[in-house]
Enzyme design. Structure first.
Site, PDB file in Angstrom:
ATOM      1  N   ARG A  67     -39.713 -47.624 -54.040  1.00 36.00           N
ATOM      2  CA  ARG A  67     -40.944 -48.162 -54.632  1.00 36.00           C
ATOM      3  C   ARG A  67     -42.133 -48.136 -53.669  1.00 36.00           C
ATOM      4  NH1 ARG A  67     -39.643 -53.760 -57.014  1.00 36.00           N
ATOM      5  NH2 ARG A  67     -37.788 -53.648 -55.710  1.00 36.00           N
TER       6      ARG A  67
ATOM      7  N   ASP B  84     -36.239 -55.847 -44.949  1.00 35.69           N
ATOM      8  CA  ASP B  84     -37.615 -55.898 -45.457  1.00 35.69           C
ATOM      9  C   ASP B  84     -38.130 -57.326 -45.615  1.00 35.69           C
ATOM     10  OD1 ASP B  84     -36.302 -56.922 -47.645  1.00 35.69           O
ATOM     11  OD2 ASP B  84     -37.026 -55.418 -49.059  1.00 35.69           O
TER      12      ASP B  84
ATOM     13  N   ASN C 198     -33.056 -66.166 -55.872  1.00 36.18           N
ATOM     14  CA  ASN C 198     -32.310 -65.919 -54.643  1.00 36.18           C
ATOM     15  C   ASN C 198     -33.103 -64.935 -53.792  1.00 36.18           C
ATOM     16  OD1 ASN C 198     -30.224 -65.517 -52.740  1.00 36.18           O
ATOM     17  ND2 ASN C 198     -29.499 -63.735 -53.887  1.00 36.18           N
TER      18      ASN C 198
ATOM     19  N   LYS D 208     -59.595 -38.863 -18.968  1.00 34.48           N
ATOM     20  CA  LYS D 208     -58.185 -38.609 -19.300  1.00 34.48           C
ATOM     21  C   LYS D 208     -57.409 -38.314 -18.028  1.00 34.48           C
ATOM     22  CE  LYS D 208     -56.152 -35.003 -19.472  1.00 34.48           C
ATOM     23  NZ  LYS D 208     -55.652 -33.622 -19.518  1.00 34.48           N
TER      24      LYS D 208
ATOM     25  N   ASN E 266     -70.729 -41.486  -7.616  1.00 31.11           N
ATOM     26  CA  ASN E 266     -71.634 -41.515  -8.761  1.00 31.11           C
ATOM     27  C   ASN E 266     -71.434 -40.229  -9.554  1.00 31.11           C
ATOM     28  OD1 ASN E 266     -74.347 -42.854  -9.847  1.00 31.11           O
ATOM     29  ND2 ASN E 266     -74.438 -40.636 -10.046  1.00 31.11           N
TER      30      ASN E 266
ATOM     31  N   ALA F 190     -75.031 -37.799 -15.397  1.00 30.55           N
ATOM     32  CA  ALA F 190     -74.971 -37.484 -16.832  1.00 30.55           C
ATOM     33  C   ALA F 190     -74.557 -36.035 -17.038  1.00 30.55           C
ATOM     34  CB  ALA F 190     -76.327 -37.732 -17.467  1.00 30.55           C
TER      35      ALA F 190
HETATM   36  C1  UD1 Z   1     -30.875 -58.265 -53.875  1.00 33.03           C
HETATM   37  C2  UD1 Z   1     -29.933 -59.375 -54.314  1.00 33.03           C
HETATM   38  C3  UD1 Z   1     -30.657 -60.341 -55.252  1.00 33.03           C
HETATM   39  C4  UD1 Z   1     -31.932 -60.859 -54.615  1.00 33.03           C
HETATM   40  C5  UD1 Z   1     -32.792 -59.695 -54.158  1.00 33.03           C
HETATM   41  C6  UD1 Z   1     -33.945 -60.210 -53.349  1.00 33.03           C
HETATM   42  C7  UD1 Z   1     -27.714 -58.387 -54.403  1.00 33.03           C
HETATM   43  C8  UD1 Z   1     -26.680 -57.788 -55.247  1.00 33.03           C
HETATM   44  N1  UD1 Z   1     -28.809 -58.800 -55.001  1.00 33.03           N
HETATM   45  O1  UD1 Z   1     -31.143 -57.461 -55.001  1.00 33.03           O
HETATM   46  O2  UD1 Z   1     -29.806 -61.424 -55.537  1.00 33.03           O
HETATM   47  O3  UD1 Z   1     -32.619 -61.662 -55.546  1.00 33.03           O
HETATM   48  O4  UD1 Z   1     -32.047 -58.807 -53.310  1.00 33.03           O
HETATM   49  O5  UD1 Z   1     -34.809 -59.144 -53.011  1.00 33.03           O
HETATM   50  O6  UD1 Z   1     -27.532 -58.466 -53.220  1.00 33.03           O
HETATM   51  N2  UD1 Z   1     -28.761 -52.345 -49.031  1.00 33.03           N
HETATM   52  C9  UD1 Z   1     -27.881 -51.676 -48.212  1.00 33.03           C
HETATM   53  N3  UD1 Z   1     -26.863 -50.995 -48.759  1.00 33.03           N
HETATM   54  C10 UD1 Z   1     -26.646 -50.947 -50.092  1.00 33.03           C
HETATM   55  C11 UD1 Z   1     -27.541 -51.645 -50.928  1.00 33.03           C
HETATM   56  C12 UD1 Z   1     -28.581 -52.328 -50.372  1.00 33.03           C
HETATM   57  O7  UD1 Z   1     -28.039 -51.680 -46.998  1.00 33.03           O
HETATM   58  O8  UD1 Z   1     -25.686 -50.311 -50.506  1.00 33.03           O
HETATM   59  C13 UD1 Z   1     -29.872 -53.088 -48.429  1.00 33.03           C
HETATM   60  C14 UD1 Z   1     -31.205 -52.567 -48.863  1.00 33.03           C
HETATM   61  O9  UD1 Z   1     -31.682 -51.591 -47.960  1.00 33.03           O
HETATM   62  C15 UD1 Z   1     -32.063 -53.823 -48.837  1.00 33.03           C
HETATM   63  C16 UD1 Z   1     -31.078 -54.928 -49.169  1.00 33.03           C
HETATM   64  O10 UD1 Z   1     -29.808 -54.406 -48.899  1.00 33.03           O
HETATM   65  O11 UD1 Z   1     -32.576 -54.095 -47.553  1.00 33.03           O
HETATM   66  C17 UD1 Z   1     -31.189 -55.392 -50.608  1.00 33.03           C
HETATM   67  O12 UD1 Z   1     -30.875 -54.336 -51.477  1.00 33.03           O
HETATM   68  P1  UD1 Z   1     -31.641 -54.130 -52.847  1.00 33.03           P
HETATM   69  O13 UD1 Z   1     -31.094 -52.912 -53.475  1.00 33.03           O
HETATM   70  O14 UD1 Z   1     -33.082 -54.218 -52.639  1.00 33.03           O
HETATM   71  O15 UD1 Z   1     -31.140 -55.392 -53.674  1.00 33.03           O
HETATM   72  P2  UD1 Z   1     -31.860 -56.042 -54.919  1.00 33.03           P
HETATM   73  O16 UD1 Z   1     -31.448 -55.306 -56.120  1.00 33.03           O
HETATM   74  O17 UD1 Z   1     -33.282 -56.223 -54.656  1.00 33.03           O
HETATM   75 MG    MG Z   2     -34.712 -55.428 -53.266  1.00 32.50          MG
END
Ligand code: UD1
Ligand code: MG
Length: 478
Positions: free
Chosen positions: A28, A115, A180, A360, A386, A389
């Site tokens: 996104r 993030d 959450n 530089k 000095n 210019a």
């Molecule tokens: C997740 C939560 C949700 C919460 C939301 C908040 C779960 C199932 N859901 O959903 O409850 O409200 O975040 O933003 O956890 N990632 C991995 N490996 C994977 C999948 C994800 O490292 O296989 C990492 C992503 O890079 C990210 C984080 O986990 O940093 C969250 O993943 P994302 O897919 O954004 O979860 P959401 O669907 O947003």
């Molecule tokens: Mg997310």
């Protein structure tokens, strides 16, 4: 200054393990740059999260990487273990990848997302504390727009009774506004026992958040913490959210430096990266950007309209409307307006650099002056020299770079071309328009193109004799 940490004492009673999930792509953002590498106040967001975790003094930190694994690992910083998740099978599967590394080493496990950069360590410490009472602690918030988040349902006594991921959950839950954040703290033994037993979702993923419902089904309570500021739970998914998070982090940084005795005439137009260090009584004027690892010592004034990146600037300096990159500047130096210091510029104490002076990979000795436009590259300029210019070090012959040396107290006349490699001795002088292709002896005067010595001249006499072809600017400092 660590702008995320607070002065709370660390919770020393629990050994903390940290898992940071950063394997996802972040589509996104609509960017070729992987999401967690986007900068917030000059730091890649995943690094910011690493530093938030570091404030907990963890026994170990696992960074789970997948998409752009190499690039993401490269910014992780010291004492972080990289764990690969080759297929993104969900947050539960991601945490499982860290089990081998962390099992048996900590009492609690803090799960952060790559993030979620606005979290305060104090909030996480509250969660760690709550993990004494429950196997799962979640960070929640009540928000205006809960779309995209899992919802929290509570029983009449206010206890968490269910976590609902949407879509998939029933539409009646969509009205719930407690969400959450995704940040969770677990009792370690319980987590490592359960995370490998998660059921697969119809989508094929394993949801870490399922562990809330698992714990409840086992008769445990699930605890929650709400952060002091709701923004702490903000995860960055879009450029707009990134811009907002950046603004919030910059506000915190400005506030911290104001509290530390830095003066800002208009804080809203001062942009200071997280790793910058400022001393008390530094003054920062509007539209000024202090970036990277820049360090500025006391009573120096910077701006308006200046950019200083990865540079050190000493005490009592003045930097006006100038760009300073990877340079080091001593004390009492005047820079600008419109000076450009490029990488490797070393400016010693008391130097004056003026309009359109570009330097530089060169040292400008203490007390030297270059008040006007000109280019000094790959050179050593002696103290009190000095530079008139229009002086240019012709450092590049089309194939290689060469060095120029100007001695102490030398007077380089206006529009002198120093054709490198070349040396102008201590106290020597060059006439206006001199094209210096051969070394000039100490005390000698050279004029013309190519420059030749003017015999019988003592230093200092040149400018007084109008019968020569010398045309020098009027003031000795020009
Ligand atoms: C997740 C939560 C949700 C919460 C939301 C908040 C779960 C199932 N859901 O959903 O409850 O409200 O975040 O933003 O956890 N990632 C991995 N490996 C994977 C999948 C994800 O490292 O296989 C990492 C992503 O890079 C990210 C984080 O986990 O940093 C969250 O993943 P994302 O897919 O954004 O979860 P959401 O669907 O947003
Ligand atoms: Mg997310």
């Amino acid at each position: 200054m660590n702008h995320t940490a607070t002065s709370d004492p660390p919770d020393t009673s629990s050994r903390v393990g940290v898992v940071i999930l950063a394997a996802g792509q972040g589509t996104r953002m609509r960017s070729r740059l992987p999401k967690v590498l986007h900068p917030v106040a000059g730091r890649p967001m995943v690094r910011e999260v690493v530093e938030i975790g570091r404030a907990l003094q963890p026994v170990a930190t696992a960074l789970v990487v997948g998409h752009a694994a190499e690039a993401v690992s490269a910014v992780a910083g010291p004492s972080v273990s990289i764990v690969y998740q080759t297929e993104q099978l969900g947050t539960g599967h991601a945490v499982l990848q860290a089990r081998e590394l962390l099992r048996g080493r900590s009492d609690v496990v803090v799960v952060l997302y790559g993030d979620t950069v606005l979290l305060r360590p104090a909030t996480l410490r509250q969660m760690i504390d709550a993990a004494r009472r429950a196997p799962v602690v979640i960070l929640t918030g009540v928000v205006e727009d809960p779309s995209g988040y899992a919802r929290i349902e509570r029983d009449p006594a206010g206890q968490i009774s269910r976590l609902i991921e949407l879509p998939g959950g029933a539409p009646e839950y969509e009205a719930l506004r407690e969400i959450n954040s995704g940040v969770m703290v677990f009792a370690a033994d319980w987590l490592w026992a359960e995370v490998g037993r998660l059921a697969r979702q119809p989508s094929g993923e394993f949801f870490l958040t399922d562990l809330v419902n698992v714990a409840l089904a086992q008769g445990h309570s699930v605890e929650s913490v709400r952060p002091a500021e709701t923004v702490e739970i903000l995860g960055i998914n879009t450029q707009a959210q990134l811009a907002e998070a950046n603004r919030i982090v910059l506000d915190r940084i400005r506030r911290d430096w104001l509290d530390a005795g830095v003066r800002m005439t208009d804080p809203s137009s001062v942009f200071v990266d997280t790793d910058v260090v400022l001393e008390a009584d530094v003054v920062v004027h509007p539209n000024t950007h202090l970036q990277g690892t820049t360090r500025v010592l006391s009573a120096t004034e910077i701006g308006p309209n200046s950019i200083v990146r990865d540079s050190q600037i000493g005490k009592d300096c003045r930097v006006l409307a100038s760009v300073v990159e990877e340079a080091s500047v001593g004390d009492r130096v005047h820079i600008g307006p419109f000076t450009h210091l490029r990488p490797g510029a070393r400016i010693e104490d008391g130097v004056e650099l003026g309009n359109y002076a570009e330097v530089k990979e060169s040292t400008i000795g203490a007390g030297a002056r270059m008040h006007h436009f000109g280019y000094i590259g790959d050179a050593t300029i002696g103290p009190d020299a000095n530079i008139g210019a229009g002086t240019v070090t012709c450092n590049f012959d089309g194939a290689a770079k060469h060095r120029s040396i100007v001695g102490a107290g030398a007077f380089v006349g206006s529009d002198t071309m120093l054709v490198a490699p070349v040396e102008v001795g201590d106290g020597a002088r060059t006439g206006a328009g001199a094209v210096v292709t051969r070394d000039v002896k100490p005390g000698e005067l050279v004029v013309g193109a190519p420059a030749r010595p003017v015999p019988g001249r003592a230093p200092g006499e040149a400018g007084r004799d109008k019968r020569t072809t010398l045309i020098e600017a009027k003031e000795p400092s020009t």
